[in-house]
Design a protein around this motif. Structure first.
Motif, PDB file in Angstrom:
ATOM      1  N   LEU A 426       0.824  -1.211   0.000  1.00 60.24           N
ATOM      2  CA  LEU A 426       0.000   0.000   0.000  1.00 60.24           C
ATOM      3  C   LEU A 426       0.859   1.263   0.000  1.00 60.24           C
ATOM      4  O   LEU A 426       0.510   2.270  -0.613  1.00 60.24           O
ATOM      5  CB  LEU A 426      -0.942  -0.019   1.213  1.00 60.24           C
ATOM      6  N   VAL A 427       2.003   1.198   0.694  1.00 61.24           N
ATOM      7  CA  VAL A 427       2.921   2.352   0.700  1.00 61.24           C
ATOM      8  C   VAL A 427       3.496   2.564  -0.698  1.00 61.24           C
ATOM      9  O   VAL A 427       3.570   3.691  -1.210  1.00 61.24           O
ATOM     10  CB  VAL A 427       4.049   2.129   1.734  1.00 61.24           C
ATOM     11  N   ASN A 428       3.935   1.482  -1.340  1.00 58.25           N
ATOM     12  CA  ASN A 428       4.516   1.591  -2.685  1.00 58.25           C
ATOM     13  C   ASN A 428       3.486   2.073  -3.718  1.00 58.25           C
ATOM     14  O   ASN A 428       3.852   2.725  -4.701  1.00 58.25           O
ATOM     15  CB  ASN A 428       5.088   0.245  -3.116  1.00 58.25           C
ATOM     16  N   GLN A 429       2.240   1.772  -3.494  1.00 57.16           N
ATOM     17  CA  GLN A 429       1.193   2.213  -4.412  1.00 57.16           C
ATOM     18  C   GLN A 429       0.724   3.632  -4.115  1.00 57.16           C
ATOM     19  O   GLN A 429      -0.089   4.182  -4.850  1.00 57.16           O
ATOM     20  CB  GLN A 429      -0.013   1.260  -4.321  1.00 57.16           C
ATOM     21  N   GLY A 430       1.263   4.223  -3.049  1.00 62.43           N
ATOM     22  CA  GLY A 430       0.882   5.573  -2.693  1.00 62.43           C
ATOM     23  C   GLY A 430      -0.468   5.696  -2.038  1.00 62.43           C
ATOM     24  O   GLY A 430      -1.028   6.792  -1.939  1.00 62.43           O
ATOM     25  N   GLN A 431      -1.026   4.569  -1.561  1.00 62.89           N
ATOM     26  CA  GLN A 431      -2.337   4.603  -0.926  1.00 62.89           C
ATOM     27  C   GLN A 431      -2.267   5.033   0.542  1.00 62.89           C
ATOM     28  O   GLN A 431      -3.206   5.609   1.068  1.00 62.89           O
ATOM     29  CB  GLN A 431      -2.993   3.215  -1.018  1.00 62.89           C
ATOM     30  N   VAL A 432      -1.152   4.750   1.210  1.00 64.90           N
ATOM     31  CA  VAL A 432      -0.961   5.163   2.598  1.00 64.90           C
ATOM     32  C   VAL A 432       0.444   5.749   2.721  1.00 64.90           C
ATOM     33  O   VAL A 432       1.334   5.491   1.883  1.00 64.90           O
ATOM     34  CB  VAL A 432      -1.129   3.982   3.584  1.00 64.90           C
ATOM     35  N   GLY A 433       0.667   6.502   3.791  1.00 69.28           N
ATOM     36  CA  GLY A 433       1.965   7.133   4.006  1.00 69.28           C
ATOM     37  C   GLY A 433       3.003   6.154   4.542  1.00 69.28           C
ATOM     38  O   GLY A 433       2.676   5.108   5.107  1.00 69.28           O
ATOM     39  N   GLY A 434       4.289   6.524   4.380  1.00 70.32           N
ATOM     40  CA  GLY A 434       5.373   5.674   4.843  1.00 70.32           C
ATOM     41  C   GLY A 434       5.404   5.518   6.346  1.00 70.32           C
ATOM     42  O   GLY A 434       5.895   4.506   6.854  1.00 70.32           O
ATOM     43  N   LYS A 435       4.879   6.509   7.064  1.00 73.47           N
ATOM     44  CA  LYS A 435       4.884   6.423   8.517  1.00 73.47           C
ATOM     45  C   LYS A 435       4.031   5.270   9.025  1.00 73.47           C
ATOM     46  O   LYS A 435       4.283   4.724  10.106  1.00 73.47           O
ATOM     47  CB  LYS A 435       4.384   7.733   9.115  1.00 73.47           C
ATOM     48  N   VAL A 436       3.003   4.898   8.253  1.00 70.50           N
ATOM     49  CA  VAL A 436       2.150   3.772   8.655  1.00 70.50           C
ATOM     50  C   VAL A 436       2.983   2.500   8.733  1.00 70.50           C
ATOM     51  O   VAL A 436       2.865   1.716   9.684  1.00 70.50           O
ATOM     52  CB  VAL A 436       0.980   3.594   7.663  1.00 70.50           C
ATOM     53  N   LEU A 437       3.873   2.306   7.750  1.00 70.90           N
ATOM     54  CA  LEU A 437       4.709   1.114   7.740  1.00 70.90           C
ATOM     55  C   LEU A 437       5.691   1.126   8.900  1.00 70.90           C
ATOM     56  O   LEU A 437       5.930   0.105   9.544  1.00 70.90           O
ATOM     57  CB  LEU A 437       5.444   1.008   6.399  1.00 70.90           C
ATOM     58  N   GLU A 438       6.253   2.332   9.190  1.00 72.18           N
ATOM     59  CA  GLU A 438       7.184   2.430  10.313  1.00 72.18           C
ATOM     60  C   GLU A 438       6.492   2.152  11.638  1.00 72.18           C
ATOM     61  O   GLU A 438       7.006   1.400  12.480  1.00 72.18           O
ATOM     62  CB  GLU A 438       7.816   3.818  10.327  1.00 72.18           C
ATOM     63  N   CYS A 439       5.321   2.752  11.822  1.00 73.15           N
ATOM     64  CA  CYS A 439       4.568   2.540  13.076  1.00 73.15           C
ATOM     65  C   CYS A 439       4.140   1.081  13.216  1.00 73.15           C
ATOM     66  O   CYS A 439       4.217   0.493  14.300  1.00 73.15           O
ATOM     67  CB  CYS A 439       3.354   3.451  13.120  1.00 73.15           C
ATOM     68  N   LEU A 440       3.701   0.512  12.103  1.00 75.23           N
ATOM     69  CA  LEU A 440       3.243  -0.871  12.141  1.00 75.23           C
ATOM     70  C   LEU A 440       4.394  -1.815  12.456  1.00 75.23           C
ATOM     71  O   LEU A 440       4.272  -2.731  13.273  1.00 75.23           O
ATOM     72  CB  LEU A 440       2.605  -1.240  10.799  1.00 75.23           C
ATOM     73  N   GLY A 441       5.567  -1.563  11.827  1.00 72.03           N
ATOM     74  CA  GLY A 441       6.719  -2.419  12.091  1.00 72.03           C
ATOM     75  C   GLY A 441       7.180  -2.306  13.527  1.00 72.03           C
ATOM     76  O   GLY A 441       7.489  -3.312  14.180  1.00 72.03           O
ATOM     77  N   GLY A 442       7.229  -1.070  14.050  1.00 71.02           N
ATOM     78  CA  GLY A 442       7.631  -0.883  15.437  1.00 71.02           C
ATOM     79  C   GLY A 442       6.661  -1.528  16.410  1.00 71.02           C
ATOM     80  O   GLY A 442       7.071  -2.138  17.406  1.00 71.02           O
TER      81      GLY A 442
END
Length: 448
Positions: A426-442
């Motif tokens: 979803l981040v690569n497709q531009g549907q959500v921001g990169g911070k979502v991936l960082e928060c989710l991973g953390g």
């Protein structure tokens, strides 16, 4: 003490005439409009005017018409109010129908006080409804049920829970058997299961039709109702040949005439219903109604397509025309509603004749019981579901299906990897921001 002899009449002292009658000194309290006549013994009797056969039929017709309009009005109000309301109506109808069918069985007076006789009937009804309703809810609302901490155990073990509930009822039935009542108790057990199959199981598929789209519920039901009306009109107009002995009033002419008119009605009604997404869309919001509507990608069966006819058959007219495939399917629906569904009514007539009752109940004035009006609807709804699933349904992977596969087929670690992979996509497709991936991973690392 002397006994009085039977058949001996004692003459009473009277101040009457030579024939022994006493003069009637009482005041005439009868209504002026109520004529009186002398009976065989000379007493005055009030003569009540008998209601003619025409008046009886007229009163029955008026009552029947009024309640027909009430039922139609209530049906449309529930249908336009939303799917949850029409589901409630179907649930109430199947419960009342089950009660009426169970009630027509003749219960010997000495067996009425047997423990658990009636209670077990209702227990098996509740168990069956729990199993069937649970299957529908889990199938159509996986994305809600499978992510809820409380509902998840019930969803994943639903069939086992249902089976154990049935086994408990079976054990209670065997334990309640009493000597001298075996035949009656086993007859009741078989009668209950027959009613469950013919009513509750078939009503379950009607419920699924509602979830698939209101058109798959309303269209079959309306075809049965209009076919019954057309059969009555055609029968009294030019009916001559008896169709079946179970229903002496049914005629071949009414049967065939209703078939033709039902097909015409089906074409017209389908053309109207296809224009509304409220009718053609599957349920994705139980709070939707006719005003809020539903949104979906229409099933291809509702989209007009071009068809080409052989040129040698239509040399003078265009050989290409546009029509929705649903208009072809309606031929099958209307034919089944006209030629097969009435046999559900004939079956009910034979059942009533077996138990020597006129109607299944008195739930609806002028109509009899609910079962008298639903006898053809159950088999029609069952057919509509089977036909839709076999020839019309489009099978796509749903969100609930993906969640179900992830929960039941993957370990917790694999489920975490799926979440990360979807987030990265979803981040690569531009549907959500990169911070979502960082928060989710953390957050996932923290939980471990």
């Amino acid at each position: 003490m002397a006994k009085s002899r039977r058949g001996v009449q004692f003459q009473h002292r009277t101040n009457g005439d030579a024939n022994g009658r006493r003069p009637d000194t009482s005041e005439d309290t009868s209504d002026p409009g109520s004529p009186s006549r002398l009976s065989a013994d000379g007493k005055a009797e009030s003569e009540q005017p008998e209601i003619s056969e025409y008046e009886k039929k007229k009163q029955t017709f008026i009552t029947r018409t009024i309640w027909t309009l009430i039922m139609i009005g209530g049906f449309f109000i529930a249908m336009f109010s939303g799917h949850i309301y029409i589901i409630g109506v179907v649930t109430a109808l199947q419960i009342i129908s089950f009660k009426e069918v169970i009630g027509i069985a003749q219960v010997p007076s000495r067996a009425r006080n047997l423990p658990f006789t009636r209670s077990l009937n209702w227990y098996f009804l509740g168990t069956t409804m729990y199993f069937l309703y649970g299957e529908s809810v889990i199938y159509y609302f996986k994305h809600i049920v499978l992510v809820d901490r409380v509902l998840l155990p019930f969803a994943t073990h639903h069939r086992f829970i249902s089976f154990m509930l049935y086994v408990i009822g079976f054990v209670f039935f065997v334990g309640s058997l009493q000597k001298g009542h075996y035949r009656f108790q086993f007859t009741q057990f078989a009668w209950t299961h027959m009613a469950l199959y013919l009513i509750v199981v078939q009503a379950h598929f009607i419920m699924n039709n509602i979830f698939e789209g209101m058109i798959w519920f309303f269209l079959p039901a309306s075809l049965v109702i209009t076919n019954d009306i057309f059969a009555y009109i055609c029968g009294i107009t030019f009916g001559r040949t008896q169709l079946i002995k179970l229903s002496p009033k049914k005629t071949v002419e009414g049967f065939v005439g209703a078939w033709i008119l039902t097909i015409v009605f089906g074409f017209a009604m389908t053309n109207v219903l296809m224009r509304s997404k409220y009718f053609i869309c599957p349920v994705n919001d139980l709070g939707a109604n006719i005003f809020t509507g539903l949104s979906c990608t229409p099933n291809p069966v509702f989209i007009p397509q071009a068809y080409t006819l052989p040129s040698f058959l239509f040399a003078l007219y265009p050989s290409t025309f546009q029509i929705a495939p649903m208009q072809f399917h309606i031929l099958v629906f209307a034919t089944f509603a006209s030629l097969i569904a009435p046999f559900g009514g004939f079956f009910a007539s034979g059942l009533k004749r077996t138990f020597k009752v006129k109607d299944f109940g008195e739930s609806i004035p002028g109509h009899g019981g609910i079962t008298d009006r639903m006898d053809c609807q159950f088999i029609m709804g069952f057919f509509a579901f089977m036909y839709y699933q076999s020839f019309i349904a489009v099978y796509r992977q749903s969100v609930g299906g993906v969640i179900e596969m992830a929960i039941q087929g993957l370990t917790v670690e694999e489920q975490v990897e799926v979440v990360k992979g979807l987030a990265k996509y979803l981040v690569n497709q531009g549907q959500v921001g990169g911070k979502v991936l960082e928060c989710l991973g953390g957050e996932l690392q923290l939980r471990r």
